[in-house]
Design a protein around this motif. Structure first.
Motif, PDB file in Angstrom:
ATOM      1  N   CYS A 147      44.691  30.640  49.183  1.00  0.00           N
ATOM      2  CA  CYS A 147      44.596  31.788  48.284  1.00  0.00           C
ATOM      3  C   CYS A 147      45.880  32.610  48.237  1.00  0.00           C
ATOM      4  O   CYS A 147      46.205  33.188  47.196  1.00  0.00           O
ATOM      5  N   ASP A 148      46.648  32.660  49.328  1.00  0.00           N
ATOM      6  CA  ASP A 148      47.904  33.423  49.311  1.00  0.00           C
ATOM      7  C   ASP A 148      48.887  32.831  48.305  1.00  0.00           C
ATOM      8  O   ASP A 148      49.449  33.557  47.471  1.00  0.00           O
ATOM      9  N   ASN A 149      49.101  31.525  48.376  1.00  0.00           N
ATOM     10  CA  ASN A 149      50.007  30.867  47.433  1.00  0.00           C
ATOM     11  C   ASN A 149      49.459  30.920  46.014  1.00  0.00           C
ATOM     12  O   ASN A 149      50.216  31.083  45.047  1.00  0.00           O
ATOM     13  N   LEU A 150      48.141  30.789  45.892  1.00  0.00           N
ATOM     14  CA  LEU A 150      47.518  30.804  44.573  1.00  0.00           C
ATOM     15  C   LEU A 150      47.656  32.177  43.925  1.00  0.00           C
ATOM     16  O   LEU A 150      47.948  32.284  42.729  1.00  0.00           O
ATOM     17  N   TYR A 151      47.464  33.226  44.721  1.00  0.00           N
ATOM     18  CA  TYR A 151      47.631  34.582  44.187  1.00  0.00           C
ATOM     19  C   TYR A 151      49.061  34.786  43.673  1.00  0.00           C
ATOM     20  O   TYR A 151      49.272  35.342  42.592  1.00  0.00           O
ATOM     21  N   SER A 152      50.050  34.335  44.453  1.00  0.00           N
ATOM     22  CA  SER A 152      51.455  34.479  44.052  1.00  0.00           C
ATOM     23  C   SER A 152      51.723  33.767  42.729  1.00  0.00           C
ATOM     24  O   SER A 152      52.475  34.263  41.886  1.00  0.00           O
ATOM     25  N   SER A 153      51.099  32.592  42.557  1.00  0.00           N
ATOM     26  CA  SER A 153      51.297  31.835  41.313  1.00  0.00           C
ATOM     27  C   SER A 153      50.617  32.519  40.138  1.00  0.00           C
ATOM     28  O   SER A 153      51.199  32.639  39.048  1.00  0.00           O
ATOM     29  N   LEU A 154      49.385  32.989  40.354  1.00  0.00           N
ATOM     30  CA  LEU A 154      48.604  33.543  39.253  1.00  0.00           C
ATOM     31  C   LEU A 154      49.105  34.912  38.811  1.00  0.00           C
ATOM     32  O   LEU A 154      49.114  35.214  37.618  1.00  0.00           O
ATOM     33  N   ILE A 155      49.498  35.753  39.773  1.00  0.00           N
ATOM     34  CA  ILE A 155      49.898  37.111  39.417  1.00  0.00           C
ATOM     35  C   ILE A 155      51.161  37.111  38.571  1.00  0.00           C
ATOM     36  O   ILE A 155      51.450  38.081  37.850  1.00  0.00           O
ATOM     37  N   ASN A 156      51.932  36.020  38.625  1.00  0.00           N
ATOM     38  CA  ASN A 156      53.158  35.918  37.827  1.00  0.00           C
ATOM     39  C   ASN A 156      52.896  35.509  36.386  1.00  0.00           C
ATOM     40  O   ASN A 156      53.786  35.655  35.536  1.00  0.00           O
ATOM     41  N   VAL A 157      51.706  34.982  36.102  1.00  0.00           N
ATOM     42  CA  VAL A 157      51.403  34.544  34.733  1.00  0.00           C
ATOM     43  C   VAL A 157      50.279  35.359  34.107  1.00  0.00           C
ATOM     44  O   VAL A 157      49.948  35.172  32.934  1.00  0.00           O
ATOM     45  N   LEU A 158      49.666  36.268  34.880  1.00  0.00           N
ATOM     46  CA  LEU A 158      48.577  37.098  34.383  1.00  0.00           C
ATOM     47  C   LEU A 158      48.967  38.567  34.479  1.00  0.00           C
ATOM     48  O   LEU A 158      49.906  38.937  35.177  1.00  0.00           O
ATOM     49  N   SER A 159      48.220  39.413  33.786  1.00  0.00           N
ATOM     50  CA  SER A 159      48.370  40.864  33.941  1.00  0.00           C
ATOM     51  C   SER A 159      47.093  41.390  34.597  1.00  0.00           C
ATOM     52  O   SER A 159      45.987  41.018  34.202  1.00  0.00           O
TER      53      SER A 159
ATOM     54  N   VAL B  41      48.735  43.569  45.543  1.00  0.00           N
ATOM     55  CA  VAL B  41      48.812  42.715  46.729  1.00  0.00           C
ATOM     56  C   VAL B  41      47.904  43.261  47.822  1.00  0.00           C
ATOM     57  O   VAL B  41      47.214  42.510  48.518  1.00  0.00           O
ATOM     58  N   LEU B  42      47.870  44.589  47.985  1.00  0.00           N
ATOM     59  CA  LEU B  42      47.013  45.210  48.998  1.00  0.00           C
ATOM     60  C   LEU B  42      45.542  44.960  48.677  1.00  0.00           C
ATOM     61  O   LEU B  42      44.743  44.650  49.576  1.00  0.00           O
ATOM     62  N   ASP B  43      45.170  45.093  47.383  1.00  0.00           N
ATOM     63  CA  ASP B  43      43.782  44.797  46.979  1.00  0.00           C
ATOM     64  C   ASP B  43      43.423  43.365  47.328  1.00  0.00           C
ATOM     65  O   ASP B  43      42.326  43.090  47.827  1.00  0.00           O
ATOM     66  N   PHE B  44      44.361  42.465  47.058  1.00  0.00           N
ATOM     67  CA  PHE B  44      44.109  41.048  47.319  1.00  0.00           C
ATOM     68  C   PHE B  44      43.889  40.787  48.802  1.00  0.00           C
ATOM     69  O   PHE B  44      42.959  40.095  49.191  1.00  0.00           O
ATOM     70  N   LYS B  45      44.732  41.356  49.647  1.00  0.00           N
ATOM     71  CA  LYS B  45      44.601  41.133  51.088  1.00  0.00           C
ATOM     72  C   LYS B  45      43.280  41.680  51.614  1.00  0.00           C
ATOM     73  O   LYS B  45      42.668  41.095  52.508  1.00  0.00           O
ATOM     74  N   LYS B  46      42.830  42.796  51.048  1.00  0.00           N
ATOM     75  CA  LYS B  46      41.554  43.377  51.465  1.00  0.00           C
ATOM     76  C   LYS B  46      40.371  42.540  50.978  1.00  0.00           C
ATOM     77  O   LYS B  46      39.259  42.682  51.498  1.00  0.00           O
ATOM     78  N   SER B  47      40.601  41.691  49.978  1.00  0.00           N
ATOM     79  CA  SER B  47      39.505  40.936  49.362  1.00  0.00           C
ATOM     80  C   SER B  47      39.328  39.540  49.947  1.00  0.00           C
ATOM     81  O   SER B  47      38.466  38.791  49.488  1.00  0.00           O
ATOM     82  N   LYS B  48      40.100  39.171  50.965  1.00  0.00           N
ATOM     83  CA  LYS B  48      40.013  37.816  51.496  1.00  0.00           C
ATOM     84  C   LYS B  48      38.623  37.507  52.043  1.00  0.00           C
ATOM     85  O   LYS B  48      38.112  36.396  51.883  1.00  0.00           O
ATOM     86  N   ASN B  49      38.004  38.474  52.699  1.00  0.00           N
ATOM     87  CA  ASN B  49      36.643  38.259  53.201  1.00  0.00           C
ATOM     88  C   ASN B  49      35.656  38.057  52.053  1.00  0.00           C
ATOM     89  O   ASN B  49      34.684  37.317  52.189  1.00  0.00           O
ATOM     90  N   ILE B  50      35.931  38.743  50.924  1.00  0.00           N
ATOM     91  CA  ILE B  50      35.067  38.571  49.750  1.00  0.00           C
ATOM     92  C   ILE B  50      35.165  37.148  49.229  1.00  0.00           C
ATOM     93  O   ILE B  50      34.149  36.511  48.912  1.00  0.00           O
ATOM     94  N   PHE B  51      36.378  36.611  49.146  1.00  0.00           N
ATOM     95  CA  PHE B  51      36.563  35.236  48.666  1.00  0.00           C
ATOM     96  C   PHE B  51      35.856  34.246  49.594  1.00  0.00           C
ATOM     97  O   PHE B  51      35.233  33.289  49.134  1.00  0.00           O
ATOM     98  N   ARG B  52      35.978  34.461  50.907  1.00  0.00           N
ATOM     99  CA  ARG B  52      35.313  33.566  51.862  1.00  0.00           C
ATOM    100  C   ARG B  52      33.798  33.622  51.675  1.00  0.00           C
ATOM    101  O   ARG B  52      33.123  32.593  51.739  1.00  0.00           O
TER     102      ARG B  52
END
Length: 283
Positions: free
Chosen positions: A235-247, A252-263
């Motif tokens: 998910c870390d690499n995927l987030y980096s890829s997606l955030i560059n092509v999406l708005s 980044v802080l929201d994403f790190k806090k959401s890792k448990n949600i993704f799991r």
């Protein structure tokens, strides 16, 4: 004349010297053998002890999946590359209390009175961007949007291709042609990449209310298939890829806090419910 540097020994003395040299050779060989033996024993003990230590200290670690609660609302939309039209607009409500995705898709041309302006969803977006579009959706549906993810045609295609083809199943063959695009899907299961998936969502949008429901169903399939063990593990690499092509307003802080949600989403079976509106508004 005799050379004074020469010396002469009797046969008995020579024999004695040979015996002494022989004994010295045996003693040296024995010493060398003992030294090598000692080194071998020491090295063997050290390596054996190291292996034993590694074996005894090997531990398997597992990631704890924490329970989640509450409701989150996510706004999804896509526009053309020049932002002159909107391809789709949807809200995904993630309910962690009953493990459901409730998805509602809207026509970009639907009129909404929000912020003192009566305009279509797309016109709200044109005048105030994602935040004004969010306000219009909140006004119509009576819900609070927590986060949004937007894209252009190009960004949507790149995002889908980053996550892999989506598997869709068609009850019958679809053949559609318009001034902008055309698609053909045969009956049965197909792997659909970004370009064709976007065309399919646009095709659904052209079918009216029935098509909006089909858009919601497709987005539900995207959530079910893309939130998987493989994607969550990277998910870390995927987030980096997606955030560059999406708005998005997902930082980044929201994403790190959401890792448990993704799991939790990956490990838990969610049911999908597609609806027309979150609530009915009478003007």
């Amino acid at each position: 004349m005799f050379n004074k540097n020469h010396s002469f020994k009797t046969e008995q003395q020579q024999r004695k010297d040979r015996i002494i040299r022989f004994l010295i050779a045996i003693i040296c060989s024995a010493v060398i053998f003992l030294i090598f033996s000692l080194v071998y024993i020491i090295v063997g003990d050290l390596s054996g002890g190291s292996d034993k230590e590694i074996t005894e200290t090997s531990v398997e670690y597992t990631v704890e999946i924490k329970d989640q609660s509450g409701v989150k609302n996510l706004m999804l939309f896509c526009t053309s590359n020049d932002k002159s039209s909107m391809r789709f607009l949807s809200v995904v409500q993630i309910n962690f209390d009953d493990n459901t995705y409730t998805i509602c898709s809207f026509s970009p041309n639907e009129m909404v009175n929000a912020g003192g302006t009566f305009a279509s969803f797309f016109e709200h977006y044109q005048s105030g961007g994602a935040k004004q579009l969010q306000t219009a959706l909140e006004t119509l549906n009576g819900i609070a949007i927590d986060k949004y993810i937007g894209s252009t045609d190009k960004g949507f295609k790149n995002a889908i291709n980053s996550m892999g083809p989506l598997i869709l199943s068609f009850d019958e063959q679809i053949s559609y042609r318009s001034e902008d695009f055309s698609i053909v899907f045969i009956e049965g299961e197909q792997k659909v990449r970004g370009d064709d998936l976007l065309k399919y969502l646009r095709y659904c949008g052209a079918l009216g209310d029935e098509g909006l429901l089909m858009q919601s169903q497709t987005i539900g399939i995207m959530f079910s298939q893309y939130i998987n063990e493989k994607n969550v593990s990277r998910c870390d690499n995927l987030y980096s890829s997606l955030i560059n092509v999406l708005s998005s307003d997902i930082s980044v802080l929201d994403f790190k806090k959401s890792k448990n949600i993704f799991r939790y989403l990956e490990a838990t079976e969610f049911q999908t419910d597609c609806i027309d509106y979150f609530r009915v508004i009478s003007y």
